[in-house]
Design a protein around this motif. Sequence first.
Motif, PDB file in Angstrom:
ATOM      1  N   THR A 258       0.830  -1.213   0.057  1.00  0.00           N
ATOM      2  CA  THR A 258      -0.043   0.106   0.152  1.00  0.00           C
ATOM      3  C   THR A 258       0.735   1.256   0.018  1.00  0.00           C
ATOM      4  OG1 THR A 258      -1.784  -1.136   1.199  1.00  0.00           O
ATOM      5  CG2 THR A 258      -1.793   1.262   1.409  1.00  0.00           C
ATOM      6  N   ALA A 259       2.019   1.257   0.656  1.00  0.00           N
ATOM      7  CA  ALA A 259       2.801   2.412   0.940  1.00  0.00           C
ATOM      8  C   ALA A 259       3.500   2.431  -0.382  1.00  0.00           C
ATOM      9  CB  ALA A 259       3.675   2.176   1.983  1.00  0.00           C
ATOM     10  N   PHE A 260       3.958   1.529  -1.218  1.00  0.00           N
ATOM     11  CA  PHE A 260       4.795   1.667  -2.480  1.00  0.00           C
ATOM     12  C   PHE A 260       3.745   2.223  -3.502  1.00  0.00           C
ATOM     13  CE2 PHE A 260       5.456  -0.137  -6.650  1.00  0.00           C
ATOM     14  CZ  PHE A 260       6.781   0.065  -6.670  1.00  0.00           C
ATOM     15  N   GLU A 261       2.419   1.734  -3.558  1.00  0.00           N
ATOM     16  CA  GLU A 261       1.526   2.094  -4.567  1.00  0.00           C
ATOM     17  C   GLU A 261       1.138   3.739  -4.291  1.00  0.00           C
ATOM     18  OE1 GLU A 261      -0.542  -1.647  -6.320  1.00  0.00           O
ATOM     19  OE2 GLU A 261      -1.246  -1.344  -4.446  1.00  0.00           O
ATOM     20  N   ILE A 276       0.154 -11.093  -6.276  1.00  0.00           N
ATOM     21  CA  ILE A 276       1.338 -11.507  -7.326  1.00  0.00           C
ATOM     22  C   ILE A 276       0.411 -11.327  -8.654  1.00  0.00           C
ATOM     23  CG2 ILE A 276       2.898 -13.221  -8.130  1.00  0.00           C
ATOM     24  CD1 ILE A 276       3.862 -13.416  -5.428  1.00  0.00           C
ATOM     25  N   GLU A 277      -0.606 -12.333  -8.898  1.00  0.00           N
ATOM     26  CA  GLU A 277      -0.973 -12.464 -10.112  1.00  0.00           C
ATOM     27  C   GLU A 277      -1.489 -10.883 -10.728  1.00  0.00           C
ATOM     28  OE1 GLU A 277      -1.119 -14.929 -12.192  1.00  0.00           O
ATOM     29  OE2 GLU A 277      -0.117 -16.138 -10.505  1.00  0.00           O
ATOM     30  N   ARG A 278      -2.003 -10.223  -9.723  1.00  0.00           N
ATOM     31  CA  ARG A 278      -2.538  -8.728 -10.501  1.00  0.00           C
ATOM     32  C   ARG A 278      -1.229  -8.021 -10.604  1.00  0.00           C
ATOM     33  NH1 ARG A 278      -2.626  -3.913  -7.884  1.00  0.00           N
ATOM     34  NH2 ARG A 278      -2.186  -4.598  -5.788  1.00  0.00           N
ATOM     35  N   GLU A 283       1.400  -4.155 -12.988  1.00  0.00           N
ATOM     36  CA  GLU A 283       2.395  -3.336 -12.612  1.00  0.00           C
ATOM     37  C   GLU A 283       3.925  -3.307 -13.243  1.00  0.00           C
ATOM     38  OE1 GLU A 283       4.086  -0.729 -11.069  1.00  0.00           O
ATOM     39  OE2 GLU A 283       2.524  -0.932  -9.405  1.00  0.00           O
ATOM     40  N   PRO A 284       4.025  -2.071 -13.805  1.00  0.00           N
ATOM     41  CA  PRO A 284       5.496  -2.524 -14.615  1.00  0.00           C
ATOM     42  C   PRO A 284       6.679  -2.431 -13.862  1.00  0.00           C
ATOM     43  CG  PRO A 284       4.523  -0.279 -14.784  1.00  0.00           C
ATOM     44  CD  PRO A 284       3.304  -1.085 -14.273  1.00  0.00           C
ATOM     45  N   ALA A 285       6.459  -1.968 -12.491  1.00  0.00           N
ATOM     46  CA  ALA A 285       7.789  -2.278 -11.537  1.00  0.00           C
ATOM     47  C   ALA A 285       8.052  -3.480 -11.028  1.00  0.00           C
ATOM     48  CB  ALA A 285       7.306  -1.051 -10.363  1.00  0.00           C
ATOM     49  N   PHE A 286       7.244  -4.481 -11.245  1.00  0.00           N
ATOM     50  CA  PHE A 286       6.997  -5.774 -10.919  1.00  0.00           C
ATOM     51  C   PHE A 286       8.350  -6.510 -11.632  1.00  0.00           C
ATOM     52  CE2 PHE A 286       6.271 -10.485 -10.792  1.00  0.00           C
ATOM     53  CZ  PHE A 286       5.730 -10.589  -9.751  1.00  0.00           C
ATOM     54  N   SER A 287       9.277  -7.241 -10.968  1.00  0.00           N
ATOM     55  CA  SER A 287      10.251  -8.029 -11.388  1.00  0.00           C
ATOM     56  C   SER A 287      10.497  -9.177 -10.653  1.00  0.00           C
ATOM     57  CB  SER A 287      11.455  -7.019 -11.489  1.00  0.00           C
ATOM     58  OG  SER A 287      12.052  -6.625 -10.207  1.00  0.00           O
ATOM     59  N   ASP A 514      13.614 -14.052  -6.431  1.00  0.00           N
ATOM     60  CA  ASP A 514      13.514 -12.678  -5.881  1.00  0.00           C
ATOM     61  C   ASP A 514      12.585 -11.637  -6.472  1.00  0.00           C
ATOM     62  OD1 ASP A 514      14.507 -10.513  -4.331  1.00  0.00           O
ATOM     63  OD2 ASP A 514      14.961  -9.664  -6.040  1.00  0.00           O
ATOM     64  N   ILE A 515      11.455 -11.356  -5.861  1.00  0.00           N
ATOM     65  CA  ILE A 515      10.286 -10.614  -6.252  1.00  0.00           C
ATOM     66  C   ILE A 515      10.528  -9.408  -5.783  1.00  0.00           C
ATOM     67  CG2 ILE A 515       7.802 -10.300  -6.620  1.00  0.00           C
ATOM     68  CD1 ILE A 515       7.521 -13.225  -6.206  1.00  0.00           C
ATOM     69  N   SER A 516      10.568  -8.348  -6.688  1.00  0.00           N
ATOM     70  CA  SER A 516      10.649  -6.808  -6.305  1.00  0.00           C
ATOM     71  C   SER A 516       9.808  -5.890  -6.819  1.00  0.00           C
ATOM     72  CB  SER A 516      12.002  -6.410  -6.311  1.00  0.00           C
ATOM     73  OG  SER A 516      13.029  -7.277  -5.788  1.00  0.00           O
ATOM     74  N   LEU A 517       9.295  -4.930  -6.269  1.00  0.00           N
ATOM     75  CA  LEU A 517       8.712  -3.607  -6.950  1.00  0.00           C
ATOM     76  C   LEU A 517       9.650  -2.343  -6.781  1.00  0.00           C
ATOM     77  CD1 LEU A 517       5.098  -4.266  -5.585  1.00  0.00           C
ATOM     78  CD2 LEU A 517       5.856  -4.550  -7.924  1.00  0.00           C
ATOM     79  N   ILE A 518      10.103  -1.647  -7.836  1.00  0.00           N
ATOM     80  CA  ILE A 518      11.038  -0.677  -7.828  1.00  0.00           C
ATOM     81  C   ILE A 518      10.284   0.279  -8.777  1.00  0.00           C
ATOM     82  CG2 ILE A 518      13.286  -0.105  -8.010  1.00  0.00           C
ATOM     83  CD1 ILE A 518      14.268  -2.918  -7.997  1.00  0.00           C
ATOM     84  N   LYS A 519      10.220   1.476  -8.327  1.00  0.00           N
ATOM     85  CA  LYS A 519       9.830   2.438  -8.935  1.00  0.00           C
ATOM     86  C   LYS A 519      10.630   2.906 -10.122  1.00  0.00           C
ATOM     87  CE  LYS A 519       6.291   3.900  -6.458  1.00  0.00           C
ATOM     88  NZ  LYS A 519       4.753   3.795  -6.719  1.00  0.00           N
TER      89      LYS A 519
END
Length: 542
Positions: A258-261, A276-278, A283-287, A514-519
């Motif tokens: 929530t804080a990331f989004e 994760i599926e959503r 989410e283009p930041a998903f890696s 390793d799953i990350s979300l990075i702006k």
Amino acid sequence: MVKKSLALLLVLALVLGTLAGCGPKQPAAEETPAAEPMVLRYNLGDDVKTLDPQLNSVINAGIIQVNTFEGLMRLDKNDKAIPGMAEKYEISADGLTYTFHLRDAQWSDGQPVKAQDFEYAWKRGLDPNTASEYAFQLYYLKNGQKANEGELSIEEVGVKAKDDKTLEVILESPTPYFLELTAFFTLFPVRKDMVEKDPETWSMKPETFIGNGPFKMESYIMGDRIILVKNENYYDKGRVKLDKIEMLMIGEASTGLTAFESGDIDYIDDVPTQEIERLKASEPAFSVAPSLATYFYAFQTEKAAVNDPKVRKALSLAIDRKAITEKILRGGEMPAAGFVPPGLFDAEGKDFRAVGGDYGIDVNAASIDEAKALLTEAGYPDGKGFPELEVMYNTSETHKAIAEAIQEMWKKNLNINVKLANQEWAVFQQTRTEGNFVVARSSWFGDYADPMTFLDLWTSYSGKNNAKWKNAEFDKLIEGAKSTSGQERFNLLYEAEKLMMEDMILMPIYYYVDISLIKDYVKNTRKSILGYIYFDEAYIEK
């Protein structure tokens, strides 16, 4: 004539100058506004137990340490050793003696980094009074194990500062990954004067947490955040672009997301499994990246409920690993049948996991009939008479979901009752280390890219042997592998893993990714396959 004209001109100039001075004041040229500090906000997750390099044993504290300290070597993007505090080194022909030559470098308070700081730190890590869980990573040093076990003086360990800039290291036997090991936090230097000011909590206070890495601690609010700022005394400070890193401590993955989004965090690497599926789709930041790590349940083999290998095998065979990875995790994790993960290769270029095999574990389904038969052989037909089993895990949505799934599988497939218990991270670490559990959620991220980093955990003298398993033959295999080379060495490691897996001292569940979300404005962070994030070349592009 010339003199008179000159006088008139001077008078005229004075008059005009005076008139100009009486006019309205001219606006000053606009000043260039100061650039905003470049700040990156990362969610560290749970608070840390310690930031002391010789006492730490977990990843999240390690992330802080690799950004605030630097070893003799550091790791490049391929996790290979490159010069760090040592600008050059020599290795003797027999591979036993390393001579490191330190560069001109300073601690974050401006004091010079000396070879004596390394000697002190390494001997401190081996000192039995320090009680370092990672002391075994220093057993590669001559007399390291004997000193740690009290058989010899610490002064007889094979590390010696020859002068302020020269460190001599003597090993027990040639170690092909020793240079990489010098980039691991247990082998980081520490300042004796800072440690001795407050041996218990020196690493938790900015005034004594003096490092030699690209960043330094500005503040630490326990349970809330740690602020790191650029270390102006770092020898290669030009490589460092960030002014500040705010490491927040949001334990719940959903709250972190929530804080990331909402834009309050720039980087998270703990993502709620149900999202994760959503995130994959939108989410283009998903890696997703490879990770050298295994998620498993450890059995405390001294506890009555699980002290029989047949029981442990029955429990391991009765779970559906594919269902866990595909229905709960959904991030591309691989079901695990052995302890050493894929991606490590022997001297013949073969993947260690492929050669090691699956030890009778079907990664695609539970082997229910075989599990029931083993439980019957152990004296518990259809689970009758089996004591209620307690599974301990640290507080986390993901760990809870996995524990609930395994609880249901064991009840359905073996007719045994399972109690779940969770603890906060700092408490859980202590519980697991002391062996105060029956079954405990565990994971292991490699400390260097070699199967040994997974296998020597389970020697009888390892501070990380939470299973409390002791096997003299296993110890002999590991010690043999540490004193040989080539394929002979790997053959010993294959035998060692086979021994521990046949005894099923742990239940492998899956291999991490390793799953990350990075702006997208965060550039040049680097996450090692070993789990550590390096911010020394990161920057914000807005």
